[in-house]
Structure formats: C-alpha cells, structure tokens
Design a protein around this motif. Structure first.
Motif, mmCIF file in Angstrom:
data_model
loop_
_atom_site.group_PDB
_atom_site.id
_atom_site.type_symbol
_atom_site.label_atom_id
_atom_site.label_comp_id
_atom_site.label_asym_id
_atom_site.label_seq_id
_atom_site.Cartn_x
_atom_site.Cartn_y
_atom_site.Cartn_z
ATOM 1 N N VAL A 39 -3.664 -9.608 5.298
ATOM 2 C CA VAL A 39 -3.097 -10.456 6.093
ATOM 3 C C VAL A 39 -2.360 -9.793 7.440
ATOM 4 C CG1 VAL A 39 -1.181 -12.261 6.414
ATOM 5 C CG2 VAL A 39 -2.593 -12.450 4.144
ATOM 6 N N LEU A 40 -1.663 -8.689 7.370
ATOM 7 C CA LEU A 40 -0.941 -7.928 8.340
ATOM 8 C C LEU A 40 -2.184 -7.619 9.117
ATOM 9 C CD1 LEU A 40 2.051 -6.428 6.397
ATOM 10 C CD2 LEU A 40 2.061 -8.337 7.834
ATOM 11 N N TYR A 41 -3.147 -6.887 8.568
ATOM 12 C CA TYR A 41 -4.262 -6.548 9.360
ATOM 13 C C TYR A 41 -4.937 -7.519 10.269
ATOM 14 C CZ TYR A 41 -9.052 -5.012 10.319
ATOM 15 O OH TYR A 41 -10.282 -4.738 11.281
ATOM 16 N N HIS A 42 -5.083 -8.735 9.650
ATOM 17 C CA HIS A 42 -5.741 -9.932 10.665
ATOM 18 C C HIS A 42 -4.610 -10.372 11.514
ATOM 19 C CE1 HIS A 42 -9.571 -10.291 8.516
ATOM 20 N NE2 HIS A 42 -9.121 -10.306 7.477
ATOM 21 N N LEU A 43 -3.371 -10.368 11.277
ATOM 22 C CA LEU A 43 -2.502 -10.707 12.169
ATOM 23 C C LEU A 43 -2.473 -9.738 13.238
ATOM 24 C CD1 LEU A 43 0.174 -12.569 12.921
ATOM 25 C CD2 LEU A 43 1.583 -10.972 11.671
ATOM 26 N N SER A 44 -2.613 -8.505 13.073
ATOM 27 C CA SER A 44 -2.301 -7.621 14.069
ATOM 28 C C SER A 44 -3.671 -7.562 14.887
ATOM 29 C CB SER A 44 -2.166 -6.161 13.627
ATOM 30 O OG SER A 44 -3.295 -5.538 12.632
ATOM 31 N N ARG A 45 -4.793 -7.916 14.411
ATOM 32 C CA ARG A 45 -5.951 -8.061 15.105
ATOM 33 C C ARG A 45 -6.084 -9.399 16.114
ATOM 34 N NH1 ARG A 45 -9.417 -4.126 15.424
ATOM 35 N NH2 ARG A 45 -11.229 -5.402 15.347
ATOM 36 N N GLN A 46 -5.413 -10.153 15.498
ATOM 37 C CA GLN A 46 -5.155 -11.497 16.639
ATOM 38 C C GLN A 46 -4.250 -11.587 17.456
ATOM 39 O OE1 GLN A 46 -7.580 -14.089 15.939
ATOM 40 N NE2 GLN A 46 -8.396 -12.966 14.560
ATOM 41 N N VAL A 47 -2.867 -11.032 16.885
ATOM 42 C CA VAL A 47 -1.805 -11.065 17.870
ATOM 43 C C VAL A 47 -1.745 -9.869 18.963
ATOM 44 C CG1 VAL A 47 0.670 -10.905 18.033
ATOM 45 C CG2 VAL A 47 -0.418 -12.107 16.259
ATOM 46 N N GLY A 48 -2.423 -8.933 18.479
ATOM 47 C CA GLY A 48 -2.585 -7.809 19.615
ATOM 48 C C GLY A 48 -1.978 -6.441 18.847
ATOM 49 N N ALA A 56 -0.115 0.570 10.625
ATOM 50 C CA ALA A 56 0.148 0.571 9.242
ATOM 51 C C ALA A 56 -0.903 -0.212 8.604
ATOM 52 C CB ALA A 56 1.558 0.190 8.715
ATOM 53 N N THR A 57 -1.522 -1.205 9.335
ATOM 54 C CA THR A 57 -2.416 -2.116 8.694
ATOM 55 C C THR A 57 -3.898 -1.936 9.096
ATOM 56 O OG1 THR A 57 -2.159 -3.652 10.266
ATOM 57 C CG2 THR A 57 -0.648 -3.632 8.344
ATOM 58 N N TRP A 58 -4.192 -0.754 9.765
ATOM 59 C CA TRP A 58 -5.557 -0.547 9.979
ATOM 60 C C TRP A 58 -6.429 -0.383 8.972
ATOM 61 C CZ3 TRP A 58 -8.688 -1.205 13.815
ATOM 62 C CH2 TRP A 58 -9.912 -0.492 13.941
ATOM 63 N N TYR A 59 -5.831 0.051 7.897
ATOM 64 C CA TYR A 59 -6.876 0.037 6.742
ATOM 65 C C TYR A 59 -6.666 -1.087 6.032
ATOM 66 C CZ TYR A 59 -7.299 4.849 8.106
ATOM 67 O OH TYR A 59 -7.615 5.820 8.861
ATOM 68 N N GLY A 60 -6.031 -2.384 6.535
ATOM 69 C CA GLY A 60 -6.391 -3.534 5.652
ATOM 70 C C GLY A 60 -7.618 -4.104 5.055
ATOM 71 N N ARG A 61 -8.538 -3.431 5.928
ATOM 72 C CA ARG A 61 -9.961 -3.844 5.230
ATOM 73 C C ARG A 61 -10.099 -3.329 3.887
ATOM 74 N NH1 ARG A 61 -13.130 -1.914 10.309
ATOM 75 N NH2 ARG A 61 -11.650 -0.385 10.142
ATOM 76 N N SER A 62 -9.448 -2.224 3.709
ATOM 77 C CA SER A 62 -9.497 -1.623 2.368
ATOM 78 C C SER A 62 -9.064 -2.455 1.281
ATOM 79 C CB SER A 62 -9.098 -0.231 2.156
ATOM 80 O OG SER A 62 -9.855 0.565 3.175
ATOM 81 N N GLY A 63 -8.144 -3.231 1.836
ATOM 82 C CA GLY A 63 -7.249 -3.957 0.742
ATOM 83 C C GLY A 63 -8.300 -5.016 0.059
ATOM 84 N N VAL A 64 -9.135 -5.673 0.862
ATOM 85 C CA VAL A 64 -10.176 -6.519 0.471
ATOM 86 C C VAL A 64 -11.005 -5.686 -0.735
ATOM 87 C CG1 VAL A 64 -12.272 -7.835 0.591
ATOM 88 C CG2 VAL A 64 -10.369 -7.924 2.504
ATOM 89 N N THR A 65 -11.392 -4.399 -0.520
ATOM 90 C CA THR A 65 -12.285 -3.776 -1.502
ATOM 91 C C THR A 65 -11.267 -3.417 -2.810
ATOM 92 O OG1 THR A 65 -13.518 -2.478 0.383
ATOM 93 C CG2 THR A 65 -13.600 -1.591 -1.700
ATOM 94 N N PHE A 66 -10.264 -3.119 -2.568
ATOM 95 C CA PHE A 66 -9.132 -2.915 -3.688
ATOM 96 C C PHE A 66 -8.962 -4.015 -4.204
ATOM 97 C CE2 PHE A 66 -4.864 -2.499 -5.196
ATOM 98 C CZ PHE A 66 -4.952 -1.499 -6.199
ATOM 99 N N PHE A 67 -8.612 -5.246 -3.639
ATOM 100 C CA PHE A 67 -8.550 -6.508 -4.400
ATOM 101 C C PHE A 67 -9.803 -6.915 -5.296
ATOM 102 C CE2 PHE A 67 -8.154 -11.037 -5.019
ATOM 103 C CZ PHE A 67 -6.839 -11.289 -5.091
ATOM 104 N N PHE A 68 -10.923 -6.613 -4.669
ATOM 105 C CA PHE A 68 -12.039 -6.928 -5.708
ATOM 106 C C PHE A 68 -12.373 -5.938 -6.815
ATOM 107 C CE2 PHE A 68 -14.915 -8.810 -1.811
ATOM 108 C CZ PHE A 68 -14.633 -10.115 -2.078
#
Length: 189
Positions: A39-48, A56-68
């Motif tokens: 969520v924080l990754y997407h927020l930082s990508r949308q807001v700027g 800190a959230t650049w690797y947020g995409r890895s959170g999806v993999t970790f979650f799966f």
C-alpha cells in the motif's frame, strides 16, 4: 456405567487441537506488514516522491511476492484433502474473494467511465471471472479493475493447489519442508 478415570475426548478439545494447526498467528501478522508495504509503495508512486517513505517502500512489489509465498505456505500447512475436499476448498476461496471483487470492479468501472475511458464488456467479464491476467491483451488486463490482477493470479493458484497437494512429497510436513528448502536454495542460486 461410565469410568470417570478415562477422559473422553470432547468436541471442544478436538477444536482446540485443530485451531493450533489451522492458525499461525505469527505468520498472519507478517501478512499485515507485507500488505502495508505494498500500500505504501502504491501511495508513494501515486502521490510522488515522499522523503524517507519512497525509498523505504521501493521494494513494495516484493511484498506481493512475499504475500503470495506466505499465503501458499499457510494454505499448505492447514490444508487437509481428506478433511476438506477440493470442491469445498475452491468454493470457500471463491466465496471469500468474489463478492468484494464485484464491488471494487463496479467502483473501478464507474471511475473509468467518469474520467472518459471506455471499458469493454469483455474486460469486465474477464475481471469478474478472475482470468483477466491470464491474457496478454492490455485491453483485458487493464480494462475493468487493473488492481485485481493479483486476484486473477490467486485464482490460478487456487485451481492448481488441490492437485499439487495430491503429490506424495507434499502430503507430509517433512516433504513440504524439503520442498521449501530446495526452492529457497534454487531461488538464491
């Protein structure tokens, strides 16, 4: 006459012993952190750029993999094909996911229409069938509810999960452990 010195198992005792296997609170807590980082990754990508947060959230995409991976482990840990038939397992997964998918897809389509973007019927149908990520067509993948791509992936994993659990190696805790170790070593390698 019943011998009171012999303890009879009760329904409550049976449920409590199952609850220990069915619930993994420490791993469930990790799912929260994985979802938060996404969520924080997407927020930082949308807001700027948000100082400190974006890095800190650049690797947020890895959170999806970790979650799966974590969800797959929890499913394998708690799944018992004898106790829960595949048909019941699949119905429970569908009933848990699909109603909210309908609501969020309707909201997404409403937003797309409000901003003047055309949404095709086939994109909506593919999203509601949870197969939109299975097609290499951007119109289908991004048409109705682009954020639901992960649900489309989950649908595939849920469909093959009962079949994978039929493999003899995955039927025991020891077998699942060695599969996990082998996969971890392969990924690192």
């Amino acid at each position: 006459m019943r011998d009171s010195s012999v303890r009879q198992p009760t329904a409550t005792a049976d449920r409590s012993s199952l609850a220990g296997r069915d619930r993994l609170p420490s791993l469930t807590g990790l799912r929260f952190w994985a979802a938060l980082i996404v969520v924080l990754y997407h927020l930082s990508r949308q807001v700027g750029e948000i100082p400190g947060l974006s890095e800190a959230t650049w690797y947020g995409r890895s959170g999806v993999t970790f979650f799966f991976v974590l969800s797959g482990f929890v499913l394998a840990w708690t799944y018992d094909g004898q106790r829960v038939p595949a048909k019941v397992f699949l119905w429970r997964r569908f009933a848990r996911i699909w109603p909210l998918l309908v609501v969020t897809s309707a909201a997404s389509v409403a937003v797309w229409i409000a901003i003047g973007k055309e949404v095709t019927t086939k994109a909506v149908v593919a999203t509601l069938l949870m197969v939109h990520a299975w097609f290499p067509d951007a119109e289908i993948q991004k048409g109705a509810n682009p954020a639901a791509w992960s649900l489309s992936d989950e649908a595939w994993f849920y469909l093959i999960f009962p079949l994978l659990m039929l493999l003899p190696l995955l039927r025991s805790g020891r077998g699942r452990f060695w599969v996990a170790v082998t996969m971890t070593v392969a990924l690192v390698g």
